[in-house]
Write a protein that holds these residues in place. Sequence first.
Motif, PDB file in Angstrom:
ATOM      1  N   PRO A 117      -2.060  -1.891 -10.885  1.00 47.14           N
ATOM      2  CA  PRO A 117      -2.698  -2.546  -9.369  1.00 47.14           C
ATOM      3  C   PRO A 117      -2.924  -3.547  -9.328  1.00 47.14           C
ATOM      4  N   GLY A 153      -5.895   1.409   4.118  1.00 48.07           N
ATOM      5  CA  GLY A 153      -4.826   0.958   3.802  1.00 48.07           C
ATOM      6  C   GLY A 153      -3.926   1.418   5.130  1.00 48.07           C
ATOM      7  N   TRP A 362      -6.332  -3.024  16.940  1.00 50.69           N
ATOM      8  CA  TRP A 362      -5.293  -1.689  16.208  1.00 50.69           C
ATOM      9  C   TRP A 362      -5.502  -0.165  16.681  1.00 50.69           C
TER      10      TRP A 362
HETATM   11  C1  LIG Z   1      -3.922 -11.118   4.753  1.00 45.74           C
HETATM   12  C2  LIG Z   1      -5.122  -9.704   4.811  1.00 45.74           C
HETATM   13  C3  LIG Z   1      -4.139  -9.544   5.345  1.00 45.74           C
HETATM   14  C4  LIG Z   1      -4.946  -7.503   5.470  1.00 45.74           C
HETATM   15  N1  LIG Z   1      -3.704  -6.372   6.281  1.00 45.74           N
HETATM   16  C5  LIG Z   1      -5.002  -5.357   6.224  1.00 45.74           C
HETATM   17  C6  LIG Z   1      -4.244  -3.994   6.570  1.00 45.74           C
HETATM   18  O1  LIG Z   1      -2.785  -4.559   7.279  1.00 45.74           O
HETATM   19  N2  LIG Z   1      -4.161  -2.756   6.331  1.00 45.74           N
HETATM   20  C7  LIG Z   1      -5.763  -3.170   5.619  1.00 45.74           C
HETATM   21  O2  LIG Z   1      -5.861  -1.302   6.090  1.00 45.74           O
HETATM   22  N3  LIG Z   1      -6.195  -3.905   5.130  1.00 45.74           N
HETATM   23  C8  LIG Z   1      -5.540  -5.055   5.331  1.00 45.74           C
HETATM   24  N4  LIG Z   1      -6.432  -6.133   4.690  1.00 45.74           N
HETATM   25  C9  LIG Z   1      -7.669  -5.941   4.168  1.00 45.74           C
HETATM   26  C10 LIG Z   1      -7.520  -5.528   2.738  1.00 45.74           C
HETATM   27  O3  LIG Z   1      -7.428  -4.441   2.132  1.00 45.74           O
HETATM   28  C11 LIG Z   1      -8.526  -5.979   1.788  1.00 45.74           C
HETATM   29  O4  LIG Z   1      -8.986  -7.052   1.244  1.00 45.74           O
HETATM   30  C12 LIG Z   1      -8.348  -5.498   0.255  1.00 45.74           C
HETATM   31  O5  LIG Z   1      -9.514  -5.454  -0.815  1.00 45.74           O
HETATM   32  C13 LIG Z   1      -7.858  -6.255  -0.428  1.00 45.74           C
HETATM   33  O6  LIG Z   1      -6.367  -6.117  -1.960  1.00 45.74           O
HETATM   34  P1  LIG Z   1      -7.334  -6.654  -3.296  1.00 45.74           P
HETATM   35  O7  LIG Z   1      -6.502  -5.760  -3.936  1.00 45.74           O
HETATM   36  O8  LIG Z   1      -6.528  -8.074  -2.808  1.00 45.74           O
HETATM   37  O9  LIG Z   1      -8.325  -7.569  -3.315  1.00 45.74           O
HETATM   38  P2  LIG Z   1      -9.126  -8.000  -4.025  1.00 45.74           P
HETATM   39  O10 LIG Z   1      -9.896  -8.933  -4.005  1.00 45.74           O
HETATM   40  O11 LIG Z   1      -8.375  -8.207  -5.237  1.00 45.74           O
HETATM   41  O12 LIG Z   1     -10.463  -7.135  -4.310  1.00 45.74           O
HETATM   42  C14 LIG Z   1     -11.031  -6.406  -3.466  1.00 45.74           C
HETATM   43  C15 LIG Z   1     -11.973  -5.891  -4.163  1.00 45.74           C
HETATM   44  O13 LIG Z   1     -11.950  -4.498  -4.026  1.00 45.74           O
HETATM   45  C16 LIG Z   1     -12.059  -3.473  -5.380  1.00 45.74           C
HETATM   46  N5  LIG Z   1     -10.658  -3.073  -5.999  1.00 45.74           N
HETATM   47  C17 LIG Z   1      -9.185  -2.850  -6.398  1.00 45.74           C
HETATM   48  N6  LIG Z   1      -8.277  -3.353  -7.267  1.00 45.74           N
HETATM   49  C18 LIG Z   1      -9.289  -1.677  -8.253  1.00 45.74           C
HETATM   50  C19 LIG Z   1      -9.133  -1.038  -8.560  1.00 45.74           C
HETATM   51  N7  LIG Z   1      -7.542  -1.758  -8.958  1.00 45.74           N
HETATM   52  N8  LIG Z   1      -9.603  -0.641  -9.051  1.00 45.74           N
HETATM   53  C20 LIG Z   1     -11.225  -0.622  -8.489  1.00 45.74           C
HETATM   54  N9  LIG Z   1     -11.510  -1.380  -8.024  1.00 45.74           N
HETATM   55  C21 LIG Z   1     -10.518  -2.270  -7.123  1.00 45.74           C
HETATM   56  C22 LIG Z   1     -12.905  -4.087  -6.179  1.00 45.74           C
HETATM   57  O14 LIG Z   1     -13.886  -3.691  -5.669  1.00 45.74           O
HETATM   58  C23 LIG Z   1     -12.587  -5.659  -6.183  1.00 45.74           C
HETATM   59  O15 LIG Z   1     -13.210  -6.351  -6.204  1.00 45.74           O
HETATM   60  C24 LIG Z   1      -5.685  -7.434   4.442  1.00 45.74           C
HETATM   61  C25 LIG Z   1      -7.032  -8.761   4.130  1.00 45.74           C
HETATM   62  C26 LIG Z   1      -5.503  -9.328   3.812  1.00 45.74           C
HETATM   63  C27 LIG Z   1      -6.434 -11.129   3.168  1.00 45.74           C
END
Ligand SMILES: Cc1cc2nc3c(=O)[nH]c(=O)nc-3n(C[C@H](O)[C@H](O)[C@H](O)COP(=O)(O)OP(=O)(O)OC[C@H]3O[C@@H](n4cnc5c(N)ncnc54)[C@H](O)[C@@H]3O)c2cc1C
Length: 469
Positions: A117, A153, A362
């Motif tokens: 992760p 996703g 989208w």
């Molecule tokens: C620039 C940008 C582009 C994006 N584009 C897309 C896109 O094209 N498609 C799309 O679907 N989404 C998109 N997103 C949204 C994205 O899916 C969410 O912001 C997501 O939460 C980011 O994941 P992270 O692991 O970086 O987040 P983090 O901030 O690390 O995690 C967010 C939350 O998710 C949960 N989480 C994360 N990992 C785990 C784990 N392993 N186990 C349990 N809980 C967990 C927790 O509650 C955590 O606080 C985008 C976001 C950004 C900022």
Amino acid sequence: MHPLGTVGALGEETVGGLAADVDGELVLPDGEDYDAVRDVWNGLINRYPAIVVRAAGSEDVARAIGFAREHGLELSVRAGAHEQSGSAVVDNGLVVDLGPIDHVDVDPDARVARVGPGNATADVLAVTQEHGLAPPTGSAGNAGVAGTTLHGGIGWIRRKHGLGVDALRRMEVVTADGEVVTATPEENGELFWALGGGGGNVGVVTELEFDLYEVGPIVGGLSAFYPREAADDVFGAFRSFAADAPPEATAIMNYAEVPAVPGMPPELHGEAALALIGCYAGDPEEGMATFAPLREAAEPLVDNSEPVPYAMLHEMGTMLHPWGRKYAHRSVFVDDLTDELHELLLERTAAAPGPMDGVGIWPLGGAVGSGPDSAVAWGDKPHMVVVEAAWESHDSLAHLEWARETERQLRALGGEGAYAGYVGVEEGEDEDWARKAYGDNLDRLREIKRRYDPDDVLSHNVAVEPAED
Ligand SMILES: Cc1cc2nc3c(=O)[nH]c(=O)nc-3n(C[C@H](O)[C@H](O)[C@H](O)COP(=O)(O)OP(=O)(O)OC[C@H]3O[C@@H](n4cnc5c(N)ncnc54)[C@H](O)[C@@H]3O)c2cc1C
């Protein structure tokens, strides 16, 4: 209380005991890496945790959860740190940082990847694309693969191969009571269902196993910007394209400015425009032929469409959303691309307080929702509309208000639901985001939450409360 005070109140022996217990590293407020590990992508967020556990594996995650519970510390989970609400970090509490769990193991014959992760989307694609394979990910390389998949996703191959959750086959999960379990559709099936879209409400995922698909490494790329005067023609062409596009073709339309990124003529930077961005996940030349009528909708300001490496499309997403800028994302789903929707988006972007505030349409459809049953509630919706405010000035209120009002007007026009990765969680906002994100699935999620996390330890997300007895 100051976070150092919280650490002091816990006592040196207690905190030292945790440091000795974990294989990974403990970062405290006076530690050298403290500012790096509490930092998140959205520059609006500035939180000061008491303890950050940089977990080396699932056992560390279990120890960190146990410690937070024993000492009454609020807990947050940090993977890629890109969730705009800043759910990865918590003031005065304990952050479980999954960053060090960053393996990517690919079995090209079985077409399976096992992914830690701590990886960004780009890290995963860098390995899988060597074999011409990819799991469905989000569309930007910088966002975390874990958070993105657990919220759904939605990426560039969704119409051909589905969402991230559609390709999930197995997860290793640490539950809120510190047990390490496997979740598949058959084993701990309810947990698997809830994590797929439920955003980490019922467990911490320490490994994701994906099916891989043949993608690229070169795909048909669409990237064309048009002047606002041509907006009606471009929207008309986009609406027709979205209705008939083959599943290989995924295109989005952004009401946005011409960004200051490589490939865009400097004299156009900041000009109000309509952008068509897309990917053809099949033969690249066939893709360029498929996109041709759309590109010809009007005379473009700039058209960089060409066959491109699949990973480069994600690199573009990273460049458009740099770390540290201030952001507010919101989302709704709409059934139809009506003229009224187009007019509203033109009005709202004209009224935006800054040039980087935009809105994107989208299209979904195709293979979206083709995988195992999951908590994703909107898989049958044909389009998502994403409000994306971005700014660098100190005048955050104007941008936050613009995003909130744009979302309100979209809902007045029939927009509904919300993507759990793009909800407008702001301090003091008391809307029921879980109901918007999970719709009819919320009641089942609450039941599963009661079973796996009855004390609501995993609550820094789009919070699902445990069902009451
Ligand atoms: C620039 C940008 C582009 C994006 N584009 C897309 C896109 O094209 N498609 C799309 O679907 N989404 C998109 N997103 C949204 C994205 O899916 C969410 O912001 C997501 O939460 C980011 O994941 P992270 O692991 O970086 O987040 P983090 O901030 O690390 O995690 C967010 C939350 O998710 C949960 N989480 C994360 N990992 C785990 C784990 N392993 N186990 C349990 N809980 C967990 C927790 O509650 C955590 O606080 C985008 C976001 C950004 C900022």
